[in-house]
Design a protein around this motif. Structure first.
Motif, short mmCIF file in Angstrom:
data_model
loop_
_atom_site.label_atom_id
_atom_site.label_comp_id
_atom_site.label_asym_id
_atom_site.label_seq_id
_atom_site.Cartn_x
_atom_site.Cartn_y
_atom_site.Cartn_z
N LEU A 204 0.84 -1.19 0.00
CA LEU A 204 0.00 0.00 0.00
C LEU A 204 0.88 1.24 0.00
CD1 LEU A 204 -2.53 -0.88 2.86
CD2 LEU A 204 -2.98 -1.05 0.42
N TRP A 205 0.42 2.29 -0.70
CA TRP A 205 1.00 3.61 -0.54
C TRP A 205 0.23 4.31 0.57
CZ3 TRP A 205 5.39 5.48 -2.41
CH2 TRP A 205 5.94 4.89 -3.57
N VAL A 206 0.94 4.89 1.54
CA VAL A 206 0.27 5.62 2.62
C VAL A 206 0.92 7.00 2.79
CG1 VAL A 206 -0.38 3.54 3.88
CG2 VAL A 206 1.75 4.71 4.46
N ILE B 188 -0.17 8.56 12.12
CA ILE B 188 -1.49 8.44 11.50
C ILE B 188 -1.26 8.25 10.00
CG2 ILE B 188 -3.70 9.56 11.06
CD1 ILE B 188 -3.35 11.10 13.64
N ALA B 189 -1.69 7.10 9.49
CA ALA B 189 -1.43 6.75 8.09
C ALA B 189 -2.75 6.66 7.33
CB ALA B 189 -0.70 5.42 8.01
N ARG B 190 -2.76 7.26 6.15
CA ARG B 190 -3.94 7.23 5.27
C ARG B 190 -3.57 6.53 3.97
NH1 ARG B 190 -5.41 11.06 1.56
NH2 ARG B 190 -3.76 12.42 2.36
N ASP B 191 -4.41 5.58 3.59
CA ASP B 191 -4.15 4.81 2.37
C ASP B 191 -4.37 5.71 1.15
OD1 ASP B 191 -3.97 3.04 0.29
OD2 ASP B 191 -5.47 1.63 1.05
N ILE B 192 -3.29 5.94 0.39
CA ILE B 192 -3.39 6.80 -0.80
C ILE B 192 -3.07 6.01 -2.06
CG2 ILE B 192 -2.90 8.93 0.47
CD1 ILE B 192 -0.02 8.73 -0.63
N THR B 193 -3.20 4.68 -1.97
CA THR B 193 -2.87 3.85 -3.13
C THR B 193 -3.71 4.24 -4.34
OG1 THR B 193 -2.40 2.04 -1.59
CG2 THR B 193 -2.63 1.47 -3.91
N MET B 194 -5.02 4.38 -4.14
CA MET B 194 -5.89 4.75 -5.25
C MET B 194 -5.54 6.13 -5.79
SD MET B 194 -8.29 3.75 -7.22
CE MET B 194 -9.03 2.36 -6.33
N GLN B 195 -5.27 7.08 -4.86
CA GLN B 195 -4.90 8.42 -5.31
C GLN B 195 -3.61 8.40 -6.12
OE1 GLN B 195 -6.17 7.53 -2.35
NE2 GLN B 195 -6.57 9.33 -1.08
N PHE C 32 -1.14 9.19 -11.18
CA PHE C 32 -0.28 8.76 -12.28
C PHE C 32 -1.04 8.84 -13.61
CE2 PHE C 32 1.08 5.30 -15.11
CZ PHE C 32 2.40 5.68 -15.33
N GLU C 33 -2.30 8.36 -13.58
CA GLU C 33 -3.09 8.38 -14.82
C GLU C 33 -3.38 9.80 -15.26
OE1 GLU C 33 -6.41 6.05 -13.69
OE2 GLU C 33 -5.37 4.13 -13.87
N LEU C 34 -3.69 10.69 -14.29
CA LEU C 34 -3.92 12.08 -14.65
C LEU C 34 -2.66 12.74 -15.20
CD1 LEU C 34 -6.17 13.29 -11.67
CD2 LEU C 34 -6.85 12.92 -14.04
N GLN C 35 -1.53 12.37 -14.61
CA GLN C 35 -0.27 12.91 -15.11
C GLN C 35 -0.02 12.45 -16.54
OE1 GLN C 35 1.74 15.15 -13.54
NE2 GLN C 35 2.82 15.23 -15.49
N GLN C 36 -0.32 11.18 -16.79
CA GLN C 36 -0.17 10.67 -18.15
C GLN C 36 -1.10 11.41 -19.11
OE1 GLN C 36 2.76 9.08 -18.10
NE2 GLN C 36 1.94 7.35 -19.29
N PHE C 37 -2.35 11.62 -18.68
CA PHE C 37 -3.31 12.34 -19.52
C PHE C 37 -2.81 13.76 -19.78
CE2 PHE C 37 -7.04 15.14 -19.85
CZ PHE C 37 -7.67 14.57 -20.95
#
Length: 755
Positions: free
Chosen positions: A376-378, A398-405, A410-415
């Motif tokens: 996971l990215w946190v 305090i860790a927040r899961d940012i995997t989806m973000q 990355f996809e937005l950067q590619q776009f």
């Protein structure tokens, strides 16, 4: 046993010896001339010796037993007794017991034999152990001193005192205790009445039991109770009781009395907060909350951490460190980075805590490895924790899961990077914050050059004012659709761009995409020039054709057969339509070139609208559409200053469009609304409405929602474009509102003319 002086009569001597033996009285005898001392068994026992150990006792030995601080007082008392020949010698002194401790004794005696010249020869007396008595007096003095201190401290700290002397008397309360009970300063009560202030039930039973235990066995107490004051108010109090004994009997009980209601409420609130925090920690299932001690051992692992990492709290709490679920290669890379940054070796748990200790917190992206192998990215925020004495007690993460973000980013950067459209983000300072590759490529600059250049420096000089006005409009929350300006290429020429911009009201940033319309503008210019040329070339012959057709249709030359009349009428209608088209084209050309002539005059809104409706009524009847208006209610005093002919031209466009697109037996509504400074004239139809995708093009030349409309309904696609330019040239505004399938409403607004 020491003998009674021999000068006493035998009978009296026998009696006295018997009394001494029965009463277990400690006696002594001192031969002053020789220094010899004789003690009886009781006297030896008090000093901790057997009588057989003291057979050759002298005054010198006794002086060694005497406390150094008491020697002077004893000597002074003896000298006074010898000098004044007083009836009794008495002194309190301390003797060293055989086992080393000091005992307090009362020494009494008198000289029983005197020599010549009043010289003392023999002295006898008794010895009494008063150690316990002196200790009791000392304790009593200490208790009194302590009580005095408690009273003084109580007055300062708002702590009351109380006292009950025995046998049982009325309790004595100080002013603070009375204030806690909410009674006046003259209040008095007995012990039974005082106990009635305590809340019935457990509280009253406990205070009674504590007081009785103090009287009976000398047990002190320090308890918390609930009382009900004289005014009926419930309060929590802390009562401390200290019993005082003399000769095995309790003579008084005294103590402290404190109102702890606030503390109790605060503690209850703290308990509520603690419970709430525990519930929050466990309810925060979307974030992992992990606390450690100073060495890194996990002390808290909430429900969110369990769900995120797959471990149970019991598996890790008190046993493991967060290193268990961190990516070790990432940790090693971070250690090297910190060591270089801080110019010292950073290892172990310090990799996570050294910056939070220095700066108060650290927020950083990390990789977590879950129990079952997934990653996971946190976003992890670490802060140090301190105890009440400001000593470091551990760390909170305090860790927040940012995997989806991360994937989305990355996809937005590619776009952003791969889009063929120009994309950029600008800030309030007037600089580009980001530009995509297409933007750099089109303008010929590097990305770095663009980020360092104020975008105003790239604008065409003629576009600076309009662009500034558009940016101000965007800063007030508006969106920009189809705004056009020109930016300078690195080689010096200008490129025309059409912008679609959305503002972020929180940051003031502008998010924009743009298209290169340089080629399109060139084509439009060519088309415009072509249309202008053709229009002028067609107008003269067309006028002749219309005139000839009109003459033939008038039948002045000869009567026409019905088939011929129909064909000629069709030709005349189409030539008229072509004439309207040419006129519209020429009007647009004049407006574009600034050659359109306007003749403003002050006119009545009511008369203008009535004239416009009347001029279009024939067309409405032909299409079987009714026109309804509220203009009859309008006063003739509502005035505008504009070009009457051009106003009627605009109204003709709006009304003919509404009639054209309304169904048979439909209704067109004309409404006039007044505001403080403007008048709005709206035309509403009940036709098919305007499709959402066509709304950005509604006022563009040759634009029609469906090209087939040009053939089915008739029209050139120039009417609304021309109307917009005419209205704006007369300082008005034009707009519309429509929902597909529910008709369309077009309106024009003009400033009122004040006489």
């Amino acid at each position: 046993m020491a003998a009674v002086p021999s000068d006493l009569p035998l009978s009296e001597t026998s009696k006295l010896n018997a009394i001494i033996e029965v009463g277990n009285i400690a006696t002594w005898q001192w031969c002053i001339q020789t220094g010899g001392v004789v003690l009886n068994a009781r006297c030896a026992e008090i000093a901790g010796y057997r009588l057989t150990e003291l057979q050759s006792l002298t005054l010198t030995t006794l002086q060694q037993w005497l406390h150094p601080d008491d020697a002077g007082a004893v000597k002074q008392a003896l000298v006074q007794h010898f000098t004044t020949q007083s009836a009794l010698f008495s002194a309190q002194l301390r003797l060293q017991h055989k086992d080393g401790h000091w005992i307090h004794v009362q020494l009494r005696g008198r000289v029983v034999q005197w020599g010549m010249r009043s010289r003392p020869l023999l002295m006898c007396g008794t010895l009494e152990d008063i150690t316990d008595h002196d200790l009791a007096i000392t304790m009593q003095q200490q208790h009194k001193h302590t009580y005095d201190l408690l009273i003084r401290a109580g007055n300062i700290a708002d702590i009351g005192t109380w006292e009950v002397t025995m046998p049982a008397s009325s309790p004595r309360w100080d002013s603070v205790t009375k204030r806690i009970h909410q009674v006046d300063d003259t209040f008095e009560c007995d012990t039974a009445q005082a106990i009635l202030f305590y809340k019935a039930g457990d509280n009253r039973r406990r205070i009674t039991s504590c007081f009785e235990a103090a009287l009976r066995s000398g047990t002190t107490f320090d308890e918390e109770f609930e009382i009900i004051t004289a005014k009926g108010e419930e309060r929590w109090v802390r009562s401390i009781g200290i019993p005082e004994f003399e000769r095995g009997v309790c003579v008084r009980v005294y103590g402290l009395f404190q109102d702890i209601t606030g503390q109790k409420h605060a503690y209850a609130a703290l308990q509520d907060v603690t419970t709430t925090m525990k519930n929050v920690m466990n309810a925060a299932s979307e974030v992992a909350i992990i606390a450690t001690d100073c060495t890194g051992v996990i002390t808290l692992f909430n429900r969110g951490a369990e769900l995120m990492l797959g471990y149970k709290a019991a598996e890790l709490t008190g046993k493991s460190t967060p290193m268990l679920f961190h990516d070790l290669s990432e940790v090693a890379a971070r250690a090297a980075e910190l060591s270089k940054q801080l110019n010292c070796e950073v290892t172990g748990f310090d990799i996570f805590t050294i910056l939070p200790k220095l700066h108060g917190k650290e927020s950083r992206r990390w990789i977590y490895r879950c129990k079952h192998g997934s990653e996971l990215w946190v976003q992890l925020v670490i802060t140090p924790m301190y105890d009440s004495k400001s000593r470091l007690s551990g760390y909170l993460g305090i860790a927040r899961d940012i995997t989806m973000q991360e994937h989305t980013s990355f996809e937005l950067q590619q776009f952003f990077d791969l889009s063929q459209n120009l994309m950029c983000i600008t800030n309030r300072a007037g600089y580009f914050e980001r530009v995509n590759k297409a933007f750099s490529t089109l303008l010929g600059y590097s990305e770095q050059d663009l980020l360092l250049t104020p975008y105003a420096e790239l604008l065409h000089p003629d576009d600076i004012a309009t662009t500034s006005a558009e940016v101000q409009r965007l800063e007030h929350g508006a969106m920009s659709l189809g705004f056009i300006n020109r930016l300078r290429h690195k080689n010096g020429h200008y490129i025309s761009l059409e912008w679609f911009t959305t503002p972020d009201p929180d940051t003031g940033k502008l998010y924009a995409t743009a298209q290169d319309i340089t080629g399109r503008q060139r084509l439009e210019q060519m088309k415009s020039e072509f249309v202008s040329t053709v229009s002028h070339e067609l107008r003269t012959p067309l006028t002749a054709i219309r005139g000839a057709l009109g003459l033939v249709l008038s039948e002045r030359l000869a009567p026409l057969a019905a088939p011929h009349q129909h064909l000629l009428k069709l030709a005349n209608d189409n030539s008229q339509r072509l004439s309207f088209l040419i006129n519209d084209l020429l009007d647009i050309e004049k407006l574009a070139d600034g050659k359109m002539q306007f003749t403003p005059e002050v006119v009545s809104v009511k008369s203008l609208v009535e004239q416009a409706i009347a001029e279009n009524q024939t067309y409405a009847l032909e299409k079987q559409v009714a026109i309804d208006s509220d203009v009859a209610q309008l006063s003739h005093d509502v005035l505008l200053r504009l070009d009457r002919f051009r106003f009627l031209q605009v109204m003709a466009n709006l009304l003919s469009n509404a009639i054209k697109f309304s169904p048979a037996a439909g209704l067109v509504e004309v409404e006039v609304k007044l505001s403080a400074d403007y008048v709005r004239i709206s035309v509403q139809d009940n036709g098919p409405g305007i499709a959402a995708e066509f709304t950005p093009h509604i006022f563009k030349r040759f634009s029609q929602a469906d090209a087939s409309d040009s053939r089915a309904k008739g029209g050139t696609g120039l009417g609304l474009a021309l109307s917009k330019e005419l209205v704006e040239a007369m300082q008005g505004q034009i707009g519309f509102a429509s929902v597909a399938g529910q008709g369309a409403l077009f309106f024009i607004e003009f400033p009122l003319h004040r006489v």
